[in-house]
Structure formats: C-alpha cells, structure tokens
Design a protein around this motif. Structure first.
Motif, PDB file in Angstrom:
ATOM      1  N   SER A 179       0.824  -1.207   0.000  1.00  0.00           N
ATOM      2  CA  SER A 179       0.000   0.000   0.000  1.00  0.00           C
ATOM      3  C   SER A 179       0.859   1.259   0.000  1.00  0.00           C
ATOM      4  O   SER A 179       2.002   1.262   0.460  1.00  0.00           O
ATOM      5  CB  SER A 179      -0.949  -0.007   1.192  1.00  0.00           C
ATOM      6  OG  SER A 179      -0.251  -0.169   2.396  1.00  0.00           O
ATOM      7  N   ALA A 180       0.295   2.321  -0.527  1.00  0.00           N
ATOM      8  CA  ALA A 180       0.983   3.612  -0.626  1.00  0.00           C
ATOM      9  C   ALA A 180       1.200   4.207   0.767  1.00  0.00           C
ATOM     10  O   ALA A 180       0.395   4.014   1.678  1.00  0.00           O
ATOM     11  CB  ALA A 180       0.175   4.572  -1.485  1.00  0.00           C
ATOM     12  N   PHE A 181       2.278   4.945   0.908  1.00  0.00           N
ATOM     13  CA  PHE A 181       2.649   5.531   2.191  1.00  0.00           C
ATOM     14  C   PHE A 181       1.556   6.431   2.756  1.00  0.00           C
ATOM     15  O   PHE A 181       1.296   6.429   3.955  1.00  0.00           O
ATOM     16  CB  PHE A 181       3.962   6.311   2.046  1.00  0.00           C
ATOM     17  CG  PHE A 181       4.443   6.917   3.325  1.00  0.00           C
ATOM     18  CD1 PHE A 181       5.080   6.135   4.275  1.00  0.00           C
ATOM     19  CD2 PHE A 181       4.232   8.261   3.600  1.00  0.00           C
ATOM     20  CE1 PHE A 181       5.517   6.678   5.465  1.00  0.00           C
ATOM     21  CE2 PHE A 181       4.663   8.809   4.791  1.00  0.00           C
ATOM     22  CZ  PHE A 181       5.313   8.021   5.734  1.00  0.00           C
ATOM     23  N   TRP A 182       0.904   7.201   1.890  1.00  0.00           N
ATOM     24  CA  TRP A 182      -0.094   8.165   2.377  1.00  0.00           C
ATOM     25  C   TRP A 182      -1.254   7.485   3.092  1.00  0.00           C
ATOM     26  O   TRP A 182      -1.933   8.118   3.910  1.00  0.00           O
ATOM     27  CB  TRP A 182      -0.619   9.048   1.240  1.00  0.00           C
ATOM     28  CG  TRP A 182      -1.518   8.349   0.271  1.00  0.00           C
ATOM     29  CD1 TRP A 182      -1.157   7.729  -0.883  1.00  0.00           C
ATOM     30  CD2 TRP A 182      -2.935   8.174   0.385  1.00  0.00           C
ATOM     31  NE1 TRP A 182      -2.251   7.179  -1.494  1.00  0.00           N
ATOM     32  CE2 TRP A 182      -3.354   7.447  -0.745  1.00  0.00           C
ATOM     33  CE3 TRP A 182      -3.892   8.563   1.327  1.00  0.00           C
ATOM     34  CZ2 TRP A 182      -4.681   7.080  -0.957  1.00  0.00           C
ATOM     35  CZ3 TRP A 182      -5.218   8.211   1.106  1.00  0.00           C
ATOM     36  CH2 TRP A 182      -5.605   7.485  -0.021  1.00  0.00           C
ATOM     37  N   LEU A 183      -1.479   6.197   2.824  1.00  0.00           N
ATOM     38  CA  LEU A 183      -2.589   5.489   3.467  1.00  0.00           C
ATOM     39  C   LEU A 183      -2.397   5.374   4.979  1.00  0.00           C
ATOM     40  O   LEU A 183      -3.358   5.166   5.714  1.00  0.00           O
ATOM     41  CB  LEU A 183      -2.777   4.109   2.841  1.00  0.00           C
ATOM     42  CG  LEU A 183      -3.350   4.135   1.428  1.00  0.00           C
ATOM     43  CD1 LEU A 183      -3.255   2.766   0.779  1.00  0.00           C
ATOM     44  CD2 LEU A 183      -4.786   4.628   1.439  1.00  0.00           C
ATOM     45  N   ARG A 184      -1.165   5.545   5.435  1.00  0.00           N
ATOM     46  CA  ARG A 184      -0.890   5.545   6.871  1.00  0.00           C
ATOM     47  C   ARG A 184      -1.702   6.641   7.564  1.00  0.00           C
ATOM     48  O   ARG A 184      -2.082   6.494   8.722  1.00  0.00           O
ATOM     49  CB  ARG A 184       0.601   5.773   7.097  1.00  0.00           C
ATOM     50  CG  ARG A 184       1.005   6.012   8.534  1.00  0.00           C
ATOM     51  CD  ARG A 184       2.469   6.231   8.646  1.00  0.00           C
ATOM     52  NE  ARG A 184       3.128   4.952   8.401  1.00  0.00           N
ATOM     53  CZ  ARG A 184       4.374   4.693   8.706  1.00  0.00           C
ATOM     54  NH1 ARG A 184       5.126   5.622   9.257  1.00  0.00           N
ATOM     55  NH2 ARG A 184       4.905   3.522   8.464  1.00  0.00           N
TER      56      ARG A 184
END
Length: 142
Positions: free
Chosen positions: A104-109
């Motif tokens: 998953s993409a980092f921004w999903l954090r």
C-alpha cells in the motif's frame, strides 16, 4: 512511431519476461500485456492512472495470463477502484500466477481507510490459480 502511439500501439515484445512500469493507464497496460506473450513478472511501481474502469470488464485475457505470468507486484497501491479492479482481473485470469504482492501507498498511513477490510476484500476475489500466494503489505508495518 509517435510518442503518443507508444502505448496505444506498442510493438510486440515476444521475448520480454520481466516488466516494471512506473505509472501506466489501464488501457496502455493491457496493450503491453497483449504484446508480451511470455511475460513472467509484472511490477507496477506507482499504480494505474487515467483509465475507464469498463476497460478491464470487457478486456480479452492476455496470452501471458494463460501461460506464463507467475509474479505480480503492485507497489504504491492506493486502493482506488480501478486498482482493485486490476487486482481482481489478474487474480481471476492469471492461471499460472504463483505470487502476488501488494504494497500500500505511504499516504494510506494517514487515511481512515481500513486496510484490513481491503485485504479481506482482495483475498475474497476469485482466483484462477490454485497455487497463488498473496501478500499484502500494510503501511503500518513499515
């Protein structure tokens, strides 16, 4: 060949076995896959962009899905509808698939998207291959 035609009318890649793409539209990806009959490994670095989601619903299955694609890696997975449809398309049609990795993409954090539910959704998709191992890497595990 004009640059704008490079993905809409790609040349045949008859000997291509490994392909890594930075970012690509769904239509371009399908065109490349249809011209890569012995592709073994597909890595998408930054997802899929600007595509009509109906493209995957009506797309014929690429030859490499039936005979040779064993590894599919999807990095920077953004949980967009088109990306989920692409994962579902690969799982439903890649008969020789052995390994699927979705990071998953980092921004999903920092989002309120429940990645466990997304993972459950992905694992519930029909699988053409009986031998596929699916790994989902959540941003929280970095």
């Amino acid at each position: 060949m004009h640059a704008r035609d490079s993905f809409t009318h790609p040349p045949a890649f008859g000997r291509l076995t490994c392909l890594q793409l930075n970012e690509v539209t769904g239509e371009a990806l399908l065109n490349i896959l249809h011209n890569s009959p012995i592709l073994n490994t597909l890595v998408l670095q930054n997802g899929v962009s600007e595509s009509n989601k109906d493209v995957l619903a009506s797309a014929p299955v690429p030859q490499c899905f039936l005979s040779s694609l064993k590894v599919f890696q999807f990095k920077e997975f953004n949980v967009h509808e088109l990306e989920l449809l692409l994962v579902k398309f690969v799982m439903a049609n890649a008969a020789m698939l052995e390994q699927m990795t979705i990071c998953s993409a980092f921004w999903l954090r920092y989002s309120d998207i429940d990645m466990e539910k997304v993972k459950e959704q992905i694992l519930s998709f029909p699988k053409c291959s009986n031998f596929v191992m699916i790994q989902c890497s959540n941003v929280n595990s970095y």
